[in-house]
Design a protein around this motif. Sequence first.
Motif, mmCIF file in Angstrom:
data_model
loop_
_atom_site.group_PDB
_atom_site.id
_atom_site.type_symbol
_atom_site.label_atom_id
_atom_site.label_comp_id
_atom_site.label_asym_id
_atom_site.label_seq_id
_atom_site.Cartn_x
_atom_site.Cartn_y
_atom_site.Cartn_z
ATOM 1 N N UNK A 89 48.430 30.948 63.885
ATOM 2 C CA UNK A 89 49.443 30.184 63.173
ATOM 3 C C UNK A 89 48.810 28.982 62.485
ATOM 4 N N UNK A 90 49.284 28.699 61.278
ATOM 5 C CA UNK A 90 48.805 27.561 60.531
ATOM 6 C C UNK A 90 47.733 27.863 59.506
ATOM 7 N N UNK A 91 47.109 29.014 59.617
ATOM 8 C CA UNK A 91 46.050 29.341 58.670
ATOM 9 C C UNK A 91 46.628 30.084 57.478
ATOM 10 N N UNK A 92 45.750 30.391 56.507
ATOM 11 C CA UNK A 92 46.173 31.071 55.286
ATOM 12 C C UNK A 92 45.612 32.482 55.235
ATOM 13 N N UNK A 93 46.266 33.299 54.430
ATOM 14 C CA UNK A 93 45.849 34.674 54.227
ATOM 15 C C UNK A 93 46.305 35.089 52.839
ATOM 16 N N UNK A 94 45.498 35.895 52.159
ATOM 17 C CA UNK A 94 45.895 36.362 50.839
ATOM 18 C C UNK A 94 45.959 37.883 50.815
ATOM 19 N N UNK A 95 47.097 38.403 50.416
ATOM 20 C CA UNK A 95 47.277 39.828 50.238
ATOM 21 C C UNK A 95 47.061 40.200 48.779
ATOM 22 N N UNK A 96 46.555 41.405 48.570
ATOM 23 C CA UNK A 96 46.353 41.909 47.213
ATOM 24 C C UNK A 96 47.049 43.251 47.063
ATOM 25 N N UNK A 102 55.449 27.781 50.967
ATOM 26 C CA UNK A 102 54.291 28.231 51.751
ATOM 27 C C UNK A 102 53.577 29.412 51.097
ATOM 28 N N UNK A 103 54.344 30.292 50.458
ATOM 29 C CA UNK A 103 53.776 31.484 49.839
ATOM 30 C C UNK A 103 53.792 31.338 48.322
ATOM 31 N N UNK A 104 52.778 31.960 47.687
ATOM 32 C CA UNK A 104 52.701 31.959 46.227
ATOM 33 C C UNK A 104 52.352 33.355 45.737
ATOM 34 N N UNK A 105 53.154 33.866 44.824
ATOM 35 C CA UNK A 105 52.867 35.162 44.215
ATOM 36 C C UNK A 105 52.219 34.916 42.856
ATOM 37 N N UNK A 106 51.234 35.735 42.530
ATOM 38 C CA UNK A 106 50.560 35.589 41.240
ATOM 39 C C UNK A 106 49.965 36.937 40.856
ATOM 40 N N UNK A 107 49.407 36.986 39.668
ATOM 41 C CA UNK A 107 48.759 38.217 39.225
ATOM 42 C C UNK A 107 47.549 37.858 38.395
ATOM 43 N N UNK A 108 46.611 38.782 38.264
ATOM 44 C CA UNK A 108 45.443 38.502 37.453
ATOM 45 C C UNK A 108 45.785 38.702 35.974
ATOM 46 N N UNK A 109 44.881 38.273 35.103
ATOM 47 C CA UNK A 109 45.151 38.306 33.661
ATOM 48 C C UNK A 109 45.355 39.725 33.164
ATOM 49 N N UNK A 110 44.621 40.661 33.735
ATOM 50 C CA UNK A 110 44.726 42.050 33.302
ATOM 51 C C UNK A 110 45.996 42.711 33.826
ATOM 52 N N UNK A 111 46.717 42.000 34.688
ATOM 53 C CA UNK A 111 47.964 42.510 35.278
ATOM 54 C C UNK A 111 47.733 43.777 36.082
ATOM 55 N N UNK A 132 49.587 34.752 48.183
ATOM 56 C CA UNK A 132 48.880 33.732 48.959
ATOM 57 C C UNK A 132 49.840 33.181 49.988
ATOM 58 N N UNK A 133 49.473 33.309 51.253
ATOM 59 C CA UNK A 133 50.350 32.883 52.340
ATOM 60 C C UNK A 133 49.675 31.743 53.084
ATOM 61 N N UNK A 192 50.896 29.865 57.894
ATOM 62 C CA UNK A 192 51.548 31.036 58.483
ATOM 63 C C UNK A 192 52.174 30.703 59.834
ATOM 64 N N UNK A 193 53.309 31.346 60.078
ATOM 65 C CA UNK A 193 54.043 31.171 61.330
ATOM 66 C C UNK A 193 54.137 32.517 62.033
ATOM 67 N N UNK A 194 54.437 32.474 63.317
ATOM 68 C CA UNK A 194 54.546 33.728 64.062
ATOM 69 C C UNK A 194 55.651 34.618 63.483
#
Length: 128
Positions: free
Chosen positions: A13-20, A66-75, A81-82, A85-87
């Motif tokens: 808990x408390x750390x970050x993680x990025x999903x793709x 807390x979370x941010x959604x984004x995309x790359x330039x090429x889409x 980006x999370x 984080x909480x349980x």
Amino acid sequence: VQLQASGGGLVQAGVALRLSCAVSGRPFSGYVMAWFRQTTGREREFVAGITSSGHTITYADSVKGRFTISRNKAKTTVYLQMNSLKSEDTAVYYCAADYRPRSDVTGIETDPTAYDYWGQGTLVTVSS
């Protein structure tokens, strides 16, 4: 169309993680890309979404700030980006695509039945 989600794991808990979510194929120029999550025994829950133009972004109240959604330039890739984080963020996270025939997409559906394509899911486990 194929969606490939990755980036899940076991974190404290408390750390970050990025999903793709890697996207291949695109039947229409207009679309919404979104992240959902699901835990055992519960319905799939909307987390965040972004339109093809990037001009409209929506978050669930539980992840705002807390979370941010984004995309790359090429889409071709969508990220989640999370931070902080909480349980209760523990779930299988899915990326999804809602393709639309018009390119001027503005609304983001939060109902999972509106989405045509889904990735396989990636498990995020947050230990407290």
